[in-house]
Design an enzyme around this catalytic site. Sequence first.
Site, PDB file in Angstrom:
ATOM      1  N   HIS A   1      -6.517  13.903   1.543  1.00  0.00           N
ATOM      2  CA  HIS A   1      -7.627  13.782   0.601  1.00  0.00           C
ATOM      3  C   HIS A   1      -8.126  15.132   0.096  1.00  0.00           C
ATOM      4  O   HIS A   1      -9.253  15.242  -0.385  1.00  0.00           O
ATOM      5  CB  HIS A   1      -8.749  12.939   1.214  1.00  0.00           C
ATOM      6  CG  HIS A   1      -8.329  11.514   1.392  1.00  0.00           C
ATOM      7  ND1 HIS A   1      -8.293  10.624   0.356  1.00  0.00           N
ATOM      8  CD2 HIS A   1      -7.861  10.851   2.479  1.00  0.00           C
ATOM      9  CE1 HIS A   1      -7.849   9.467   0.795  1.00  0.00           C
ATOM     10  NE2 HIS A   1      -7.575   9.583   2.078  1.00  0.00           N
TER      11      HIS A   1
ATOM     12  N   HIS B   1     -10.304   3.499  -6.073  1.00  0.00           N
ATOM     13  CA  HIS B   1     -10.250   4.445  -4.955  1.00  0.00           C
ATOM     14  C   HIS B   1     -11.466   5.355  -5.003  1.00  0.00           C
ATOM     15  O   HIS B   1     -11.836   5.872  -6.053  1.00  0.00           O
ATOM     16  CB  HIS B   1      -8.977   5.283  -5.013  1.00  0.00           C
ATOM     17  CG  HIS B   1      -8.669   5.975  -3.716  1.00  0.00           C
ATOM     18  ND1 HIS B   1      -9.404   7.052  -3.262  1.00  0.00           N
ATOM     19  CD2 HIS B   1      -7.713   5.753  -2.782  1.00  0.00           C
ATOM     20  CE1 HIS B   1      -8.910   7.460  -2.100  1.00  0.00           C
ATOM     21  NE2 HIS B   1      -7.885   6.683  -1.786  1.00  0.00           N
TER      22      HIS B   1
ATOM     23  N   LYS C   1      -6.161  -0.396  -8.981  1.00  0.00           N
ATOM     24  CA  LYS C   1      -6.624   0.136  -7.702  1.00  0.00           C
ATOM     25  C   LYS C   1      -7.903   0.938  -7.904  1.00  0.00           C
ATOM     26  O   LYS C   1      -7.942   1.900  -8.681  1.00  0.00           O
ATOM     27  CB  LYS C   1      -5.544   1.035  -7.089  1.00  0.00           C
ATOM     28  CG  LYS C   1      -6.004   1.839  -5.870  1.00  0.00           C
ATOM     29  CD  LYS C   1      -6.374   0.942  -4.691  1.00  0.00           C
ATOM     30  CE  LYS C   1      -6.997   1.742  -3.550  1.00  0.00           C
ATOM     31  NZ  LYS C   1      -6.120   2.794  -3.031  1.00  0.00           N
TER      32      LYS C   1
ATOM     33  N   ASP D   1       0.511   2.723   3.688  1.00  0.00           N
ATOM     34  CA  ASP D   1      -0.217   3.925   3.249  1.00  0.00           C
ATOM     35  C   ASP D   1       0.728   5.128   3.288  1.00  0.00           C
ATOM     36  O   ASP D   1       0.414   6.204   3.793  1.00  0.00           O
ATOM     37  CB  ASP D   1      -1.449   4.179   4.114  1.00  0.00           C
ATOM     38  CG  ASP D   1      -2.583   4.867   3.361  1.00  0.00           C
ATOM     39  OD1 ASP D   1      -2.340   5.334   2.231  1.00  0.00           O
ATOM     40  OD2 ASP D   1      -3.696   4.951   3.889  1.00  0.00           O
TER      41      ASP D   1
ATOM     42  N   HIS E   1       1.888   4.855  -1.624  1.00  0.00           N
ATOM     43  CA  HIS E   1       1.685   6.043  -2.455  1.00  0.00           C
ATOM     44  C   HIS E   1       3.083   6.505  -2.868  1.00  0.00           C
ATOM     45  O   HIS E   1       3.855   6.980  -2.028  1.00  0.00           O
ATOM     46  CB  HIS E   1       1.001   7.158  -1.668  1.00  0.00           C
ATOM     47  CG  HIS E   1      -0.407   6.857  -1.257  1.00  0.00           C
ATOM     48  ND1 HIS E   1      -1.496   7.527  -1.791  1.00  0.00           N
ATOM     49  CD2 HIS E   1      -0.916   5.978  -0.360  1.00  0.00           C
ATOM     50  CE1 HIS E   1      -2.607   7.067  -1.233  1.00  0.00           C
ATOM     51  NE2 HIS E   1      -2.276   6.124  -0.359  1.00  0.00           N
TER      52      HIS E   1
ATOM     53  N   HIS F   1     -10.430   0.793  -2.163  1.00  0.00           N
ATOM     54  CA  HIS F   1     -10.729   1.739  -1.081  1.00  0.00           C
ATOM     55  C   HIS F   1     -12.167   2.157  -1.352  1.00  0.00           C
ATOM     56  O   HIS F   1     -12.453   2.852  -2.316  1.00  0.00           O
ATOM     57  CB  HIS F   1      -9.737   2.909  -1.173  1.00  0.00           C
ATOM     58  CG  HIS F   1     -10.052   4.094  -0.317  1.00  0.00           C
ATOM     59  ND1 HIS F   1      -9.076   4.780   0.368  1.00  0.00           N
ATOM     60  CD2 HIS F   1     -11.198   4.757  -0.052  1.00  0.00           C
ATOM     61  CE1 HIS F   1      -9.610   5.806   1.011  1.00  0.00           C
ATOM     62  NE2 HIS F   1     -10.902   5.804   0.757  1.00  0.00           N
TER      63      HIS F   1
ATOM     64  N   HIS G   1      -7.040  -0.843   4.156  1.00  0.00           N
ATOM     65  CA  HIS G   1      -7.478  -0.308   5.467  1.00  0.00           C
ATOM     66  C   HIS G   1      -8.926  -0.712   5.764  1.00  0.00           C
ATOM     67  O   HIS G   1      -9.837   0.115   5.854  1.00  0.00           O
ATOM     68  CB  HIS G   1      -7.275   1.202   5.583  1.00  0.00           C
ATOM     69  CG  HIS G   1      -7.475   1.982   4.334  1.00  0.00           C
ATOM     70  ND1 HIS G   1      -8.660   2.036   3.670  1.00  0.00           N
ATOM     71  CD2 HIS G   1      -6.610   2.767   3.635  1.00  0.00           C
ATOM     72  CE1 HIS G   1      -8.527   2.799   2.603  1.00  0.00           C
ATOM     73  NE2 HIS G   1      -7.301   3.258   2.563  1.00  0.00           N
TER      74      HIS G   1
ATOM     75  N   HIS H   1       0.857  -1.191   0.000  1.00  0.00           N
ATOM     76  CA  HIS H   1       0.000   0.000   0.000  1.00  0.00           C
ATOM     77  C   HIS H   1       0.890   1.237   0.000  1.00  0.00           C
ATOM     78  O   HIS H   1       0.970   1.978   0.974  1.00  0.00           O
ATOM     79  CB  HIS H   1      -0.937  -0.005   1.199  1.00  0.00           C
ATOM     80  CG  HIS H   1      -2.042   1.003   1.107  1.00  0.00           C
ATOM     81  ND1 HIS H   1      -3.332   0.738   1.505  1.00  0.00           N
ATOM     82  CD2 HIS H   1      -2.064   2.283   0.665  1.00  0.00           C
ATOM     83  CE1 HIS H   1      -4.089   1.805   1.315  1.00  0.00           C
ATOM     84  NE2 HIS H   1      -3.327   2.763   0.808  1.00  0.00           N
TER      85      HIS H   1
END
Length: 569
Positions: free
Chosen positions: A322, A221, A219, A362, A138, A248, A274, A136
């Site tokens: 975010h 999201h 992925k 993450d 980024h 996610h 998560h 995970h």
Amino acid sequence: MPYRISRQAYAETYGPTTGDRVRLADTDLILEVEKDYTVYGDEVKFGGGKVIRDGMGQSQTPRTEGAVDTVITNALILDWWGIVKADVGLKDGRIVGIGKAGNPDTQQGVTIVVGPGTEAIAGEGHILTAGGIDTHIHFICPQQIETALASGVTTLMGGGTGPATGTNATTCTPGAFHIGRMLQAAEGLPVNLGFFGKGNASTPEALEEQVRAGACGLKLHEDWGTTPATIDACLSVADRMDVQVCIHTDTLNEAGFVEDTIAAIKGRTIHTFHTEGAGGGHAPDIIKICGEANVLPSSTNPTRPYTRNTLEEHLDMLMVCHHLDPKIPEDVAFAESRIRRETIAAEDILHDLGAFSIIASDSQAMGRVGEVITRTFQTAHKMKVQRGALPEDSARNDNHRLTRYIAKVTINPALAHGISSEVGSIETGKLADLVLWKPGFFGIRPELVVKGGSIVWAQMGDANASIPTPGPVHGRPMFGAFGKALAPSCLTFVSEAAMDNDIQSKLRLDRTCMAVKETRSVGKSALKLNAALPKVSVDPQTYEVFADGELLTCEPAEVLPLAQRYLLL
């Protein structure tokens, strides 16, 4: 007449043997050696007056006739399959033997031949684990790689293009152009890497294009819109092209609730990120998805373990990651809906039960890339303190708990993403991605990291000193991380479709590209020591979590091991 030696003297010379116990750093976790593959009286050890010398523990065997490139002597192996003492032989960057090293002409029971071309790494008094796997990531900045390596992580999978706003929030490398650039950037990074394309599309063409371009997974999201339509389309492409899908889910429940997401998945394999929900996902009950047999549930480390600081730090982290505005009430409400003490507390227990199977970082998007292994064993410690021994463990040791937790950061992420034939455990034939720890620093500061058979990171003293040990001693990159030594020691994971598309030649990549395999057939039952399937429910008013009717709750930790005692600056 045989020479007798005390157990303490033996451990000090050759490391602990069968029945000896070792405390892990400043935790309450105790491991016990289950089996010793070395031969008493014929142990090998390097040094002046020691065993690995010509005609003694070193044979005349050349490399071409079976001598190994490197031997790690008398290591205490901690892996999902057990806790044993053994010598480990490495050749051509792979693990070729776990057993008894030495000279078969003079010693008994030799399974790993030491010759004139063999280097020695002293493993006595050290714990050996497989390199950690973080799925995970980024990819916000390349400096993450060194930080991860310094913590014992040797494989990173995720998405991103650098500090773009999309990458700050989502683990996606969107589109063929960006995937190609990231595959090229990987050439200079001394870890195994794999990149996820963006999975948020309702039709297949753009998704297939990304997989052919080199994405090893897709992925989904919520920030790009995780709707039932995108879930179905993404999984359909993944099933055809054999790549994993990570998800996610929809915190705001705009396009449906957790039941709608489960329905859209249609029993197909999926890796849920998560899964507790503080990192994102259907509020307040995404956690119940860990009871589905096709779901591979993971946690990220900001909620590992539940402490008195966990809730307080989450709100600001979430707002930044975010792209939310604290001046907009709806943005604040969105953030607050994800942070629930009840589900975070339950997450601790679900890990201890083996219902949550993987822990990842993450990185820089609420999680800390250098703390995956640390947070994993902090959770194990907290659960021992609060819940006592597992039923499978005894009063003497925590072996089952330790093998369960090491699996969460090694073999299980490898199985989930179709790379377990190459990495994820200490087994013959696999890439020699290995981490050597002093027991007093286990989980917090590796002594040595081997990548593809070469040392890439180590604790090292002053380079101008007369010996390697004078301070300041700290982790530094080693020769295996430089020049043309880097490429043959590392793998880049892509799809089979990318291999068929000859992506390695098209992008002029020197690193070996390896296709992920069998990602669509793996279910939770395949995940080692973490395959429990409780029926989980969440009270919509109180957020209390129940597993098979039992309330899951625990107190936040006030203090943790593997923390400031080791990190004073």
